[in-house]
Design a protein around this motif. Structure first.
Motif, mmCIF file in Angstrom:
data_model
loop_
_atom_site.group_PDB
_atom_site.id
_atom_site.type_symbol
_atom_site.label_atom_id
_atom_site.label_comp_id
_atom_site.label_asym_id
_atom_site.label_seq_id
_atom_site.Cartn_x
_atom_site.Cartn_y
_atom_site.Cartn_z
ATOM 1 N N UNK A 161 -8.763 5.259 3.611
ATOM 2 C CA UNK A 161 -7.935 5.685 2.824
ATOM 3 C C UNK A 161 -8.306 5.755 1.434
ATOM 4 N N UNK A 162 -9.196 4.864 1.027
ATOM 5 C CA UNK A 162 -9.770 4.897 -0.304
ATOM 6 C C UNK A 162 -10.525 6.151 -0.709
ATOM 7 N N UNK A 194 5.951 1.408 7.186
ATOM 8 C CA UNK A 194 5.178 1.866 6.122
ATOM 9 C C UNK A 194 4.907 1.025 5.061
ATOM 10 N N UNK A 195 3.794 0.926 4.277
ATOM 11 C CA UNK A 195 3.213 -0.024 3.261
ATOM 12 C C UNK A 195 4.113 0.240 2.091
ATOM 13 N N UNK A 215 -2.458 -7.937 7.143
ATOM 14 C CA UNK A 215 -2.329 -8.119 5.562
ATOM 15 C C UNK A 215 -3.658 -7.598 4.602
ATOM 16 N N UNK A 216 -4.661 -7.805 5.566
ATOM 17 C CA UNK A 216 -6.090 -7.520 4.862
ATOM 18 C C UNK A 216 -5.988 -5.718 4.612
ATOM 19 N N UNK A 217 -5.447 -5.073 5.472
ATOM 20 C CA UNK A 217 -5.305 -3.672 5.161
ATOM 21 C C UNK A 217 -4.742 -3.270 3.639
ATOM 22 N N UNK A 246 -5.454 -1.241 -1.226
ATOM 23 C CA UNK A 246 -4.735 -1.127 -2.443
ATOM 24 C C UNK A 246 -3.899 -0.043 -2.587
ATOM 25 N N UNK A 247 -3.876 0.749 -3.703
ATOM 26 C CA UNK A 247 -3.190 1.902 -3.911
ATOM 27 C C UNK A 247 -3.362 2.989 -2.855
#
Length: 385
Positions: A243-244, A370-371, A264-266, A271-272
């Motif tokens: 993703x980054x 969804x996050x 939660x680590x994801x 991050x953004x």
């Protein structure tokens, strides 16, 4: 006088023998009333949060079941082994639990490749095995009567994700980016089948090895293909990096993922870059359901953190075993296996467990989430029945 001494000695010997027989009988009774549960998962390495969550939830369930005598006269004992997510180490851990700890049942593993390795041993030795984390389709497609799955299988997840992608996000062109292991490659095949079913165009399919740090070649290829969405099938650490790097390359695509990365680590690692990522799972701590709330409160009081989906599924798995051993009134493999297969009538944290003839739990609710910010938000619930 001599006769009295002889009679006295005989009475003493008989008393000792009787006591020993009584103790032996008592010991056998105790051993028959203990269900030994072997647990295998990655408590170290790249997927440690999944294995640690599993361990914490299982110990919590064992302690409260024993305290409340929810398994009747049976006492549950858990024996834990760290497989680091490695199939060879997982198989060794399975052998150790069966041969040395003499467990009656196995909960494990989390990585599908590790579970497939363990299954060879549990099938050969005739020991029931329940996986609370492995979703690879091949696990329950081999006709192995000793294996049960308390997670939602990959086929159902792939179908639900692709249907949502078409109906809600309105994408028409997709790409897959999946791990090169059993879990990832099983997911890739199922994603392709689901995409064909929904009439979506597959513009690119790429793979990576677990632990890779550079995904830019695959992402650039996906960018050139014109894909509007990327479907990932792997674990949270790799998904966060993907993703980054997708964001760094300016890929304006919707990211999708499966339950293997639901931790939660994801969010912490991504991050953004992972904001808005859509993925499947079976549990949300924020659910208003009473069973969920009770579990979350107990888990947080014990460990000062929210449970992850793998923890909730493992917690429910222990309750399935408690119910099975109570109904079977036996820890013998055949009796225990049959009781697990007939599981019904339980209302647990992640659903009402019921196994089909392949060993899949068809009583789950699959959540499409969804996050948003630092949490997962429910956007759709899909029944597995």
């Amino acid at each position: 006088m001599r006769n009295k001494k002889i009679i006295g000695m005989i009475l003493v010997v008989l008393s000792v023998v009787t006591s020993l027989v009584g103790l032996t009988g008592c010991s056998n009774t105790v051993s028959q009333k203990v269900l030994k549960i072997g647990v295998i998962g990655p408590e170290s390495g790249g997927a440690a949060q999944l294995g640690q969550g599993q361990r914490k939830a299982i110990q919590l369930a064992v302690d409260e079941i024993n305290a409340q005598k929810l398994a009747g006269d049976w006492k549950l004992e858990a024996y834990f082994e760290d497989d680091e997510g490695n199939p060879t180490k997982s198989a060794s851990a399975t052998n150790k639990l069966i041969q040395q700890s003499q467990v009656n049942v196995i909960i494990g593993a989390i990585h599908s490749s590790a579970t497939l390795a363990d299954m060879v041993i549990t099938q050969r030795t005739g020991i029931p095995q329940l996986t609370a984390g492995s979703t690879g389709a091949s696990i329950t497609e081999q006709g192995n009567k000793w294996v049960f799955r308390t997670a939602v299988n990959d086929e159902f997840q792939a179908n639900a994700l692709l249907k949502y992608a078409k109906d809600v996000t309105k994408v028409t062109k997709i790409a897959t980016l999946t791990a090169a292991d059993d879990y990832g490659q099983s997911g890739e095949k199922l994603l392709i089948i689901a995409a064909q079913k929904e009439g979506l165009e597959l513009t690119n399919k790429s793979t990576y090895n677990n632990g890779d740090k550079d995904f830019k070649p695959q992402l650039l290829s996906i960018k050139d293909s014109g894909a509007q969405a990327i479907f990932m099938w792997g674990l949270y650490n790799d998904a966060a990096l993907i993703a980054k790097q997708a964001k760094q390359l300016g890929l304006n695509v919707q990211l999708f993922g499966a339950s293997g990365m639901a931790a939660q680590k994801l969010i912490e690692l991504g991050g953004d870059a992972v904001q808005g990522l859509i993925l499947t799972q079976t549990f949300l701590p924020s659910s208003p359901d009473q069973k969920v709330s009770e579990f979350v409160n107990k888990y947080k009081n014990q460990y000062q953190e929210d449970p992850i989906p793998h923890a909730a599924q493992a917690y429910d798995t222990v309750y399935i075993l408690a119910d099975a051993v109570k109904k079977a009134n036996s820890n013998k493999p055949d009796a225990l296996r049959d009781a697990i297969a007939k599981t019904t009538g339980l209302k647990l944290v992640t659903g009402n467990p019921q196994f089909d003839d392949k060993g899949n739990d068809i009583g789950k609710h699959l959540l499409i989430t969804a996050i948003k910010g630092n949490m997962y938000e429910l956007i759709q619930t899909v029944s597995t029945n």
